[in-house]
Scaffold this active site. Structure first.
Site, PDB file in Angstrom:
ATOM      1  N   SER A 163       1.006  -1.299   0.107  1.00  0.00           N
ATOM      2  CA  SER A 163       0.041   0.062  -0.150  1.00  0.00           C
ATOM      3  C   SER A 163       1.086   1.245  -0.072  1.00  0.00           C
ATOM      4  O   SER A 163       1.720   1.243   0.643  1.00  0.00           O
ATOM      5  CB  SER A 163      -1.049   0.016   1.243  1.00  0.00           C
ATOM      6  OG  SER A 163      -0.269  -0.055   2.435  1.00  0.00           O
ATOM      7  N   ARG A 197      -2.980  -6.276  -3.650  1.00  0.00           N
ATOM      8  CA  ARG A 197      -3.220  -7.301  -2.647  1.00  0.00           C
ATOM      9  C   ARG A 197      -3.383  -8.589  -3.134  1.00  0.00           C
ATOM     10  O   ARG A 197      -4.112  -8.750  -4.215  1.00  0.00           O
ATOM     11  CB  ARG A 197      -4.023  -6.802  -1.403  1.00  0.00           C
ATOM     12  CG  ARG A 197      -5.270  -6.458  -1.839  1.00  0.00           C
ATOM     13  CD  ARG A 197      -6.244  -5.815  -0.843  1.00  0.00           C
ATOM     14  NE  ARG A 197      -7.541  -5.257  -1.070  1.00  0.00           N
ATOM     15  CZ  ARG A 197      -8.017  -4.157  -1.972  1.00  0.00           C
ATOM     16  NH1 ARG A 197      -6.954  -3.263  -2.278  1.00  0.00           N
ATOM     17  NH2 ARG A 197      -8.945  -4.234  -2.529  1.00  0.00           N
ATOM     18  N   HIS A 231      -2.923   7.473  -3.789  1.00  0.00           N
ATOM     19  CA  HIS A 231      -2.984   6.138  -2.840  1.00  0.00           C
ATOM     20  C   HIS A 231      -2.799   5.081  -3.869  1.00  0.00           C
ATOM     21  O   HIS A 231      -3.570   5.142  -5.192  1.00  0.00           O
ATOM     22  CB  HIS A 231      -4.085   6.217  -2.132  1.00  0.00           C
ATOM     23  CG  HIS A 231      -4.628   4.775  -1.887  1.00  0.00           C
ATOM     24  ND1 HIS A 231      -5.542   4.155  -2.447  1.00  0.00           N
ATOM     25  CD2 HIS A 231      -4.224   3.912  -0.675  1.00  0.00           C
ATOM     26  CE1 HIS A 231      -5.832   3.096  -1.792  1.00  0.00           C
ATOM     27  NE2 HIS A 231      -4.836   2.914  -0.687  1.00  0.00           N
TER      28      HIS A 231
END
Length: 301
Positions: free
Chosen positions: A92, A110, A106
């Site tokens: 992240s 995952r 951002h």
């Protein structure tokens, strides 16, 4: 599950963290602090934080955790998986620039595996990236979304519009009735087409992030600004905090799974302010953010 390459995913994620950190250091001139950590229930990670001149705060995290039971944040949308053990790994990224004209960005990619003795394991990928400007520039939003579309195009024409819509829906503050920013890509529960295709797609998204963001940061990092712009930046950062603490699945998953709190909350900005019932002045740059940029739009076209 024989075709699932967990080691390959982990190797890619560690390399992605290294590459993103290197590019941010080259742009800022500072250096990352690294904290390697272990989780009592299993797994661990490495947290990297940069506090520099161009970048007021950046966090680039790798985590790889295992547990006996999926947290609620992971099983809420798939209740049939509740009670399964899990393995989760991801990278992240959050970048909070110092200049108010440079947007926050951002990214996250995952991989999850949910397992139960006597039953087939269930795996899926998730991720995406989104852009949160304080002062909007159409060329930035267009570039961002065209980079997102380019990352999706090899995997079918339907991928970008589907994931863009998913991003617009996910990064939405329901209690404010406004988007967090100009969106980007968001996907979860991706396992269609088999492991290799999904892994290839996730790599495409992860690799596209800095190519999407760095030109924007370079254009805006030296823009002249004053106290008014800084105050508005800090005010709008409050929306970022509200979303991450109230809605963000990654934050909730980390907290519910007993993750390292400092690493989970590294996404929050270093400085922020709230003002009671504040409203932008009509015709101002600040009002334009709400009128033009905080509305879903087909930026790529």
């Amino acid at each position: 599950m024989g075709a699932v390459n967990r080691d390959g995913v982990k190797e890619y994620l560690l390399g992605l963290q290294d590459r993103i950190c290197a590019e941010l250091v080259a742009e800022d001139g500072g250096s990352f602090r690294e904290d390697a950590w272990e989780r009592e229930q299993g797994g661990g990670g490495r947290t990297r934080v940069l506090e520099g001149e161009v970048i007021e705060k950046a966090g680039v995290n790798f985590s790889h955790v295992v547990g006996d039971e999926l947290p609620r944040a992971a099983s809420a949308r798939r209740p049939e998986l509740a009670g399964r053990g899990f393995e989760a790994m991801g990278v992240s990224v959050i970048v909070h620039p110092r200049n108010p004209y440079a947007p926050t960005s951002h990214a996250n990619v995952r991989f999850f595996v949910a397992e139960k003795e006597g039953e087939d394991a269930v795996w899926w990928f998730g991720g995406g990236f989104d852009l949160t400007p304080f002062y909007g520039f159409e060329e930035d939003a267009v570039h961002w979304h065209r980079a997102a579309r380019a990352a999706c195009e090899p995997f079918g024409q339907e991928m970008y519009p589907r994931l863009k819509e998913g991003c617009d829906e996910y990064f939405y503050l329901q209690h404010r009735q406004e988007p967090r920013g100009v969106g980007g890509l968001f996907y979860d529960d991706l396992n269609e087409g088999g492991f290799e295709r999904c892994f290839d797609f996730t790599r495409s998204v992860g690799d596209a992030y800095m190519a999407a963001y760095l030109p924007i940061l370079q254009r805006r990092k030296d823009h002249d600004y004053g106290e008014r712009q800084r105050e508005f930046q800090l005010y709008r950062r409050g929306r970022y905090v509200e979303f991450n603490l109230v809605y963000d699945r990654g934050t909730l998953f980390g907290l519910q799974s007993g993750g390292r709190t400092e690493s989970i909350l590294v996404s929050l900005p270093p400085l922020v302010r709230w003002a009671y019932d504040w409203r932008p002045e009509e015709g101002s740059e600040e009002a334009r953010l709400y009128e033009v940029f905080l509305k879903p739009r087909d930026w790529a076209d």
